[in-house]
Design an enzyme around this catalytic site. Structure first.
Site: not given
Length: 229
Positions: A40-42, A48, A83-85, A119, A129, A154
């Site tokens: 995961d990134r953030d 984050d 995830n980048q909403s 999305h 996710k 996380d």
């Protein structure tokens, strides 16, 4: 930095597979599983920062460099599933997501794949996710099966995506990880390096082993673009 909202774009159904930092290739088979580790990134690789599109705000999480070095030394492929909403909300552009990716790679080296869900929660996609789409797409790009893959994140959505795809999941709790998510995690570690060592099969006792208790947590997340943004 003040974030200027953008008009929400019309998005494709599937995830974005951002240009990898190195050409896609089947990874060298290591001495044992896994053949790939997806992060995961953030909140996992970097701090984050809600809906971050500014590379200058990228800050690494503790032990991120050592963790990536350990995976690469093992011979496994590395990737990111995020995830980048903020894209769907009109707060981020693809160019900004790409700019942050490039900064992360400046700090941590190239990843074999970046699978990004642009999305929102109500879009009904199969990649956000805890749906499995990001993990499946990343595995396909890397030439590995989900069963040969570990996902490190996380929050519960990261482990949910791993489970739905058939991959193994390891949780690294942070202050925003919900207590019920930490309690339900089949495997968890105190920090990112400990999670990688656990994933690679180095189950040493002591501070590098799987902890019995995670760090202190709040039962609320910030409203921003973290692992389940």
């Amino acid at each position: 930095m003040t974030t200027v909202p953008h008009k929400a774009p019309v998005l494709p159904e599937g995830p974005w597979l951002l240009a990898p930092g190195e050409p896609p290739r089947p990874p060298r088979a290591p001495s044992g599983p896994p053949r790939a580790v997806l992060f995961d990134r953030d909140g996992t690789l970097v701090e984050d920062v809600p809906y971050n599109g500014d590379p200058a705000l990228v800050r690494l999480m503790p032990h991120a460099r050592e963790a990536l070095a350990a995976v690469r030394a093992h011979g496994a492929a590395v990737g990111v599933v995020s995830n980048q909403s903020g894209v769907a909300r009109g707060l981020l552009t693809r160019g900004q997501v790409e700019a942050v990716r490039r900064r992360v790679e400046e700090l941590l080296g190239p990843f074999g794949v970046w699978a990004v869900c642009p999305h929102g929660p109500g879009d009904g996609c199969g990649c956000r996710k805890p749906a499995p789409g990001l993990v499946l797409a990343a595995c396909a790009r890397l030439g590995v099966t989900p069963e040969e893959t570990v996902v490190i994140g996380d929050i519960g959505a990261d482990l949910g995506a791993a489970r739905a795809a058939g991959a193994r999941g390891v949780l690294v709790p942070t202050p925003v990880t919900r207590s019920e998510e930490a309690d339900a995690a089949p495997e968890r570690a105190a920090d990112l390096l400990a999670a990688v060592r656990l994933a690679l099969g180095h189950r040493a006792s002591g501070p590098d082993g799987p902890p019995r208790e995670g760090p202190s947590r709040r039962d609320a997340r910030p409203s921003g673009g973290g692992g389940a943004a």
